[in-house]
Design an enzyme around this catalytic site. Sequence first.
Site, mmCIF file in Angstrom:
data_model
loop_
_atom_site.group_PDB
_atom_site.id
_atom_site.type_symbol
_atom_site.label_atom_id
_atom_site.label_comp_id
_atom_site.label_asym_id
_atom_site.label_seq_id
_atom_site.Cartn_x
_atom_site.Cartn_y
_atom_site.Cartn_z
ATOM 1 N N ASP B 43 13.054 -34.578 59.976
ATOM 2 C CA ASP B 43 12.878 -34.030 61.165
ATOM 3 C C ASP B 43 12.156 -32.556 61.249
ATOM 4 O O ASP B 43 12.408 -31.710 62.029
ATOM 5 C CB ASP B 43 14.347 -33.484 61.733
ATOM 6 C CG ASP B 43 14.522 -34.761 62.703
ATOM 7 O OD1 ASP B 43 13.978 -35.596 62.675
ATOM 8 O OD2 ASP B 43 15.818 -34.537 63.214
ATOM 9 N N GLY B 45 9.008 -32.213 61.496
ATOM 10 C CA GLY B 45 8.034 -32.409 62.221
ATOM 11 C C GLY B 45 6.625 -32.671 61.877
ATOM 12 O O GLY B 45 5.620 -32.509 62.238
ATOM 13 N N LYS B 46 6.811 -33.811 60.895
ATOM 14 C CA LYS B 46 5.636 -34.179 60.255
ATOM 15 C C LYS B 46 4.856 -35.186 61.272
ATOM 16 O O LYS B 46 3.853 -35.018 61.372
ATOM 17 C CB LYS B 46 6.110 -35.034 59.080
ATOM 18 C CG LYS B 46 7.024 -34.173 57.780
ATOM 19 C CD LYS B 46 7.118 -35.106 56.703
ATOM 20 C CE LYS B 46 8.474 -36.158 57.175
ATOM 21 N NZ LYS B 46 9.645 -35.019 57.552
ATOM 22 N N SER B 551 23.554 -66.366 26.514
ATOM 23 C CA SER B 551 22.701 -65.758 27.169
ATOM 24 C C SER B 551 22.157 -66.283 28.503
ATOM 25 O O SER B 551 21.125 -66.970 28.723
ATOM 26 C CB SER B 551 21.244 -65.905 26.191
ATOM 27 O OG SER B 551 21.186 -67.479 25.525
#
Lengths: 306, 638
Positions: B43, B45-46, B551
Amino acid sequence: MDAVTDTVTLTHLQRLEAESIHIMREVVAETEKPVMLYSVGKDSAVMLHLARKAFYPSPPPFPLLHVDTTWKFKAMYELRDKMAQESGMELLVYQNPEAKAKGINPFDHGPLHTDMWKTEGLKQALDKYGFDAAFGGARRDEEKSRAKERIFSFRSTNHRWDPKSQRPELWNIYNARKAKGESIRVFPISNWTELDIWQYIHLENIPIVPLYFAAKRPTVQRDGLTIMVDDDRFPFAPGEVPEMKSIRFRTLGCYPLSGAVESEAKTLPEVIQEMLLTTTSERQGRVIDKDAGGASMEKKKQEGYF
Amino acid sequence: MSETTTKESSYVTDELIASDIDAYLIKHQHKSLLRFITCGSVDDGKSTLIGRLLYDSKMIFEDQLAAVEADSKKFGTQGQNIDFALLVDGLAAEREQGITIDVAYRFFATEKRKFIVADTPGHEQYTRNMVTGASTADLAVILIDARKGVLTQTRRHSYLAHLIGIRNLVVAVNKMDLIGYDHDRYDAIVAEYRQFATSIGIKNFTPMPISGFKGDNITSKSENTPWYTGPSLMQHLESVELDVTADQAKKFRLPVQWVNRPNLDFRGFSGLVSSGVVKPGDAVRVLPSGKTSTVTRIVTYDGDLPQAVAGQSVTLTFADEVDCSRGDVITLADEPVQVADQFEVNLVWMSDEALIPGRSYWIKIGTQLVSASIHAPKYTVNVNTLEHVAAKTLELNAIGVTNIVTDKPIPFEAYADNRALGGFIVIDKMTNATVGAGMINFSLRRSQNVHWQALDVSRESRAKLKNQQAGVLWFTGLSGAGKSTIANLVEKKLLRMNRHTFLLDGDNVRHGLNKDLGFTDADRIENIRRVGEVAKLMTDAGLIVVTAFISPFRSERELVRSMVAPGEFIEIFIDTSLEDAEKRDVKGLYKKARAGELKNFTGIDSPYEAPQQPEIHIDTSKLTAEEAADLIIAKLIP
Ligand SMILES: Nc1nc2c(ncn2[C@@H]2O[C@H](COP(=O)(O)OP(=O)(O)OP(=O)(O)O)[C@@H](O)[C@H]2O)c(=O)[nH]1
Ligand SMILES: [Mg+2]
């Protein structure tokens, strides 16, 4: 020999070309049975051209697949056959037999048309031939969910895309490993823009369908779109006569679903000029993007559309 | 519409487009390209900032804008105003939640430059997607919410951006509108960031006060921040210096992608030149083999080239028939790359399933795919305090330093010198998921010249003396399947045939060599790894080693297979249904496991991954132990 090497500054398009070629070679090296989806549009034209460069002097080591709807423009079928011959590649044409039997068409069946011919047709064709990787010409600048998609995009056994769990994709290292039954859609021109495509076609003299250039053509208006009448299957309203207009197309698909723009652009620079001055996006002329609201392309892709 | 959204941007369409399109196209073709990311905490603001950049550079078409206006009313976080983030948050889940989940790649151009921007998610959960975006970026814009200051994710993203090698950093203190464009607060945030940046080795960064939402200092200098003297974000992005030809100045390296063989007369090696320059006539070397030859042609569809430079995809032909295939690296003859099989690496873990030290993973580096085992980390980094924390494993999003061992020597370079030969991804062998990203720091020992101590008495001569071919008969199957019984019979029969054998089984190993190990997944893996190493030494001694371990994991069995010489690992699957094994229950273990008294019991609460293509497959519902042993002998000694 000259000891001093001149540094060369590669142009943006040269870098994009090298990147796309690198991607195609990775796919051929790491998958068992790749195919190139060839839709005859401008993006396919560029993709095919890049494939020929990537493997030269060998022909591209995979076939072309055209998922046909029987409703493409005539000019597209012509160019398709010509290009397949010129490239020396095998051309596979697939038409969904069920859609054919039921006579599915864009006039009577709305979204079902795309669904059965394209989405279902593609899945059937990939399953029929057992292709484990398919090149597609989608670009990230086309649409908002495409902007989110990886170059190597995985599909489950039933061809679904899960946008929330995409593999990290670092540098130019692609993880092509997959379980049996899973397949990959690969988008080698992800990072090209519409302008890059046009400019490259221009610089490289790549053959494209003449419908991208303006000419007088018979048209009618349908739902706000200008549709070209390409054959006598077109159902006219009573008393309706097609009007001759100078038009061209920004994207090509089924002719009854492709909206034309009125234009006088007869050369590539003119087309590019119009494109740069226009105020609407290229997908605007596509009926297919409008049928399911905001996230329509994402939803279609989740269901197996390219 | 609000004032912000109608404000005319200072970026007008280039006049040349209308007046002289050909001239415009030539100009456009020679614009440089900047790839950048936006990153930072949730948040901050990218996405809004990128939406703003696209909008201001006129990259948003009318129909797209109309769609976003409608969406803003429906999902928007800004009331009646346009929520610019919706221009980039393209997935339905993102729009509903108002967050970014995966990277969006967007494209725009100004008169000066073209840009590819990757908008990355701030949520810690999606850090791997941030790393994806960062790996191809030249510059990072690190956003900081002016109200919140430097947060954990700000630090994590800065650390990762720096680690991955991004040297151009912009620190954008965003949402200045919400703090009244307070100069002091801005200075305080920049000072706090500087302190952190310096401590992780970031030498310089460009700070700026912005508001992505209101448009301050985005395309032009804002009147709201008269105290700020630097450039606007766009001015900076357009003018920041890029050394696009730096890779050409380095030594020539070409990782081979594909061998091009259209006919018997042509054999070319295709790949993307990762650094340097090559010309016909150059003497070249192929690594790891070290073979040399001379470049005869640089072949492309557009005709032969006089030289190939970093960034070009080409096909080379050689004067000699040297062995060269996918994964090899071509260099100039006197400037080879190093070859090694043990490295110290930085590793970023990207999977919900933590790293299992010792387990074998695929590693893809350049065009090579190799098996490798990853050691327990030396330490992980706490991104807040930068402390080195001791750790047994790497969890999702952890950043650590560790050693890896590849199953064969590979050509490489340190990541700092060459990304294409020093950066790698880690792939889980079972799920095929990309679970980690790594960067080579250095090799632990140069195997370029130092080979294994060449012994005068060879392993072959030891085996020959015993009149046999050494090997490992690896029995695998559920508890109670009959592994030990059949293995014992096989050993007896071999002995009668004068063969020299040795049986390793759960009991003789668990009580000694591996008595420190329990039954967790990690311990089981280490158990098998040690058995593998012992078996390998014994095959060097010329013995036929017989092992009988459950195994359960395919990847561990494959690890042992890759440790011994090719063809010497014989996997024998003793195939008994869980139902039958449980019915027999000779040692009463299944009963205990069902009662919950035994944890991690194979078949009950721990998986058994059956071999897909064992060398020998024994169906115990059809054969007695004696018959099974005879069948195995018949297959071994025809
Ligand atoms: N007032 C104001 N609000 C802002 C500004 N920038 C972003 N916002 C608001 O902050 C909220 C979060 O913005 P996003 O752009 O979605 O944040 P983000 O960093 O992309 O978030 P993630 O990608 O989820 O990490 C939204 O409500 C934005 O409208 C700003 O400069 N000023
Ligand atoms: Mg975001």
